[in-house]
Design an enzyme around this catalytic site. Sequence first.
Site, mmCIF file in Angstrom:
data_model
loop_
_atom_site.group_PDB
_atom_site.id
_atom_site.type_symbol
_atom_site.label_atom_id
_atom_site.label_comp_id
_atom_site.label_asym_id
_atom_site.label_seq_id
_atom_site.Cartn_x
_atom_site.Cartn_y
_atom_site.Cartn_z
ATOM 1 N N TYR A 85 37.195 57.291 69.033
ATOM 2 C CA TYR A 85 37.269 58.835 68.770
ATOM 3 C C TYR A 85 36.042 59.485 69.144
ATOM 4 O O TYR A 85 34.924 59.178 68.688
ATOM 5 C CB TYR A 85 37.749 58.979 67.494
ATOM 6 C CG TYR A 85 37.998 60.615 67.207
ATOM 7 C CD1 TYR A 85 38.683 61.256 67.723
ATOM 8 C CD2 TYR A 85 37.256 61.296 66.070
ATOM 9 C CE1 TYR A 85 39.020 62.702 67.601
ATOM 10 C CE2 TYR A 85 37.426 62.414 65.984
ATOM 11 C CZ TYR A 85 38.313 63.170 66.493
ATOM 12 O OH TYR A 85 38.163 64.591 66.134
ATOM 13 N N LYS A 128 46.398 63.391 60.914
ATOM 14 C CA LYS A 128 47.415 63.242 62.147
ATOM 15 C C LYS A 128 48.817 62.333 61.195
ATOM 16 O O LYS A 128 49.540 63.235 60.814
ATOM 17 C CB LYS A 128 46.973 62.035 62.892
ATOM 18 C CG LYS A 128 45.603 62.252 63.736
ATOM 19 C CD LYS A 128 45.022 63.671 63.634
ATOM 20 C CE LYS A 128 44.073 63.570 64.631
ATOM 21 N NZ LYS A 128 42.282 63.865 63.735
ATOM 22 N N ASP A 159 39.226 52.005 61.839
ATOM 23 C CA ASP A 159 39.794 53.191 61.978
ATOM 24 C C ASP A 159 41.243 52.851 62.601
ATOM 25 O O ASP A 159 41.368 52.602 63.776
ATOM 26 C CB ASP A 159 39.159 54.157 63.174
ATOM 27 C CG ASP A 159 39.592 55.550 62.886
ATOM 28 O OD1 ASP A 159 40.866 55.681 62.926
ATOM 29 O OD2 ASP A 159 39.018 56.480 63.506
ATOM 30 N N ARG A 183 35.490 68.294 42.342
ATOM 31 C CA ARG A 183 34.577 67.621 43.361
ATOM 32 C C ARG A 183 34.393 66.214 43.097
ATOM 33 O O ARG A 183 34.476 65.214 43.717
ATOM 34 C CB ARG A 183 33.505 68.231 43.608
ATOM 35 C CG ARG A 183 32.393 67.618 44.816
ATOM 36 C CD ARG A 183 31.355 68.303 45.280
ATOM 37 N NE ARG A 183 30.544 68.906 44.305
ATOM 38 C CZ ARG A 183 29.551 68.342 43.789
ATOM 39 N NH1 ARG A 183 29.040 67.367 44.254
ATOM 40 N NH2 ARG A 183 28.823 69.004 42.932
#
Length: 299
Positions: free
Chosen positions: A72, A171, A146, A18
């Site tokens: 978005y 995407k 973005d 992590r």
Amino acid sequence: MDNYMINKIMQPGYFYARFGNPTTDACADVIAQLEGAEGGTLLTTSGMAAISLVMLTFLKSGDHLVCQFPIYAGAIKVVEDILTGNNIEVTWVDSNESVEAFEKTIKPNTKMVYIETPCNPKMSIPDLESFGKLAEHHPQLITVVDGTFGSVYVQQPLKYGIHISLHSCTKYTGGHSDITAGCLSFCNKELYKNAHWYLVLLGSSLSPSDAFILHRSLKTLPIRMERHSSNTLAIARFLEKHPKVEAVFYPGLESHPHHTIAKKQMKHFSGMTSFEVVGGKEVGSKLVEVCKNKIIDIT
């Protein structure tokens, strides 16, 4: 978290996935090179994780956010349900407005300007160079872009003075519908370190296995984006001439109001387009139903 753990995070080397691992870092380094990110790149578990991380890291109670609209839908919900609930003021500015309209809303407590390009779903193209210069007049600002609809191959916002470039790698970057991932690329190390600290605390680090798959996909990203773009341009040109189409929104079309800006800051125009049909919502809904599970020949 005790001082031992904090010191571990700040030191080179790997001791817990992590906090960082070589597979994830290898993928992040490639994206950083594509973005021109001098500060480096962080990989997250999804695009929404990247959006949430950048907002929670750099906005605190009493701050003011200037945000493009629309963006978005998931990002809108973060702003409306989380940020405003934590005493963060938000001003929305229409995506077709110029940078001057955004600048007029800036206050002494404004800490972030957040935009998308191309914009979802209007396909507006904000001028990255103009937004990159905002911080010259307002040094307290962090500018965030973005660029998911364009991809890290098609455009590099950091080269225009933007502070943070954000993508949903689920995407185009992933490209094969086999992972969810996101990335944040930074113009300097200070921003990177601040976001990395929150990444570790919130547990949003991308797993090594997903990073391996994402790294694989980067090898074909240029050819995929070039083909996406050429195919979509052909579709947009077809739709533009169709008698039952009211309007087409694609930055590769000369008719697009931001076509000149798009040519300046995009290698290609990406595979995203939208259009309006004659007859409005009712006809549009029928078209969607007809298109389900069908291949339509437009040649």
